[in-house]
Design an enzyme around this catalytic site. Sequence first.
Site, PDB file in Angstrom:
ATOM      1  N   LYS A  96       0.870  -1.170   0.000  1.00  0.00           N
ATOM      2  CA  LYS A  96       0.000   0.000   0.000  1.00  0.00           C
ATOM      3  C   LYS A  96       0.911   1.225   0.000  1.00  0.00           C
ATOM      4  CE  LYS A  96      -3.118   2.695   2.873  1.00  0.00           C
ATOM      5  NZ  LYS A  96      -3.723   2.841   4.220  1.00  0.00           N
ATOM      6  N   GLY A 157      -7.710   8.507  10.413  1.00  0.00           N
ATOM      7  CA  GLY A 157      -7.954   8.464  11.846  1.00  0.00           C
ATOM      8  C   GLY A 157      -8.938   9.483  12.373  1.00  0.00           C
ATOM      9  N   ALA A 183      -9.392   5.216   5.044  1.00  0.00           N
ATOM     10  CA  ALA A 183      -9.161   6.390   5.901  1.00  0.00           C
ATOM     11  C   ALA A 183     -10.429   7.151   6.234  1.00  0.00           C
ATOM     12  CB  ALA A 183      -8.151   7.351   5.281  1.00  0.00           C
ATOM     13  N   GLY A 184     -10.587   7.458   7.517  1.00  0.00           N
ATOM     14  CA  GLY A 184     -11.672   8.307   7.977  1.00  0.00           C
ATOM     15  C   GLY A 184     -12.952   7.612   8.381  1.00  0.00           C
ATOM     16  N   ASN A 205      -8.753   0.985  10.436  1.00  0.00           N
ATOM     17  CA  ASN A 205      -7.948   0.599  11.580  1.00  0.00           C
ATOM     18  C   ASN A 205      -8.477   1.264  12.853  1.00  0.00           C
ATOM     19  OD1 ASN A 205      -4.355   0.310  12.207  1.00  0.00           O
ATOM     20  ND2 ASN A 205      -6.034   0.102  13.598  1.00  0.00           N
ATOM     21  N   THR A 206      -8.346   2.596  12.923  1.00  0.00           N
ATOM     22  CA  THR A 206      -8.677   3.319  14.147  1.00  0.00           C
ATOM     23  C   THR A 206     -10.122   3.119  14.576  1.00  0.00           C
ATOM     24  OG1 THR A 206      -7.063   4.992  13.492  1.00  0.00           O
ATOM     25  CG2 THR A 206      -8.548   5.570  15.272  1.00  0.00           C
TER      26      THR A 206
END
Length: 254
Positions: A96, A157, A183-184, A205-206
């Site tokens: 990535k 995040g 993301a986000g 992830n987050t």
Amino acid sequence: MLTIGEKNLKSRLLLGTGKYPDFDMQKKAVDVSETDVLTFSVRRMNIFEPSHPNFLEKLDAKKYHLLPNTAGAKTAEEAIRTARLAKASGLCDMIKVEAIGCDKTLLPDPVETLKATEELLKEGFTVLPYTSDDLVLARKLEELGAHAIMPGASPIGSGQGILNQFQLSLIIEQANVPVIVDAGIGSPKDAAIAMELGASGVLLNTAVSAADDPVKMAEAMKYAIKAGRLGYEAGRIAKKRYATASSPMEGISV
């Protein structure tokens, strides 16, 4: 089935491995997610020093497709160097690409991302570039030969969800390779919306690792992505200005 390069994946959820409270919690969340792909920052792992903490030590890496990322890189040169390091360690030939252009927003640098993608494709990597929700940039990355496009829903995040559904839908509509929303993402609702727009998958992830209960959130994300995909495949009804009776009156005696 989701196909990226030569990889055939059963799950459309790609899961990060960082920021969990501990490795036991990480393993439980990964297990319940039923993901096929685990992503991690090469720079956060000392892959040549066994005595150092290993973010994958509780996981059976053989069960997953590993997707190292070049997080921390700001130039194409740094991203390429990190990708080569991952490949030399035997982790994976799938990468990535992240080349960050703004420290505050962590938005990618389009020029450096294009440069890194082009070179790594020449070197035989399966390349998944992280990009903004820019339609033209996504098209150029695909034209180079990127195996998937990974536009951000909002800053990494941030948990803001999808800020621009229109832009994202244009990328999905015109792409001929998988589009993985990256993301986000903050909640299962965000993941479901991404999939209803027609995304091939979601990387997060987050949203899981920083949740009050990462294991429950991982399970929720799994179901949200499945539901969103089914909804997309089923085809939603058109929006109408006025009501339409769900029980027609025609043919009913009064």
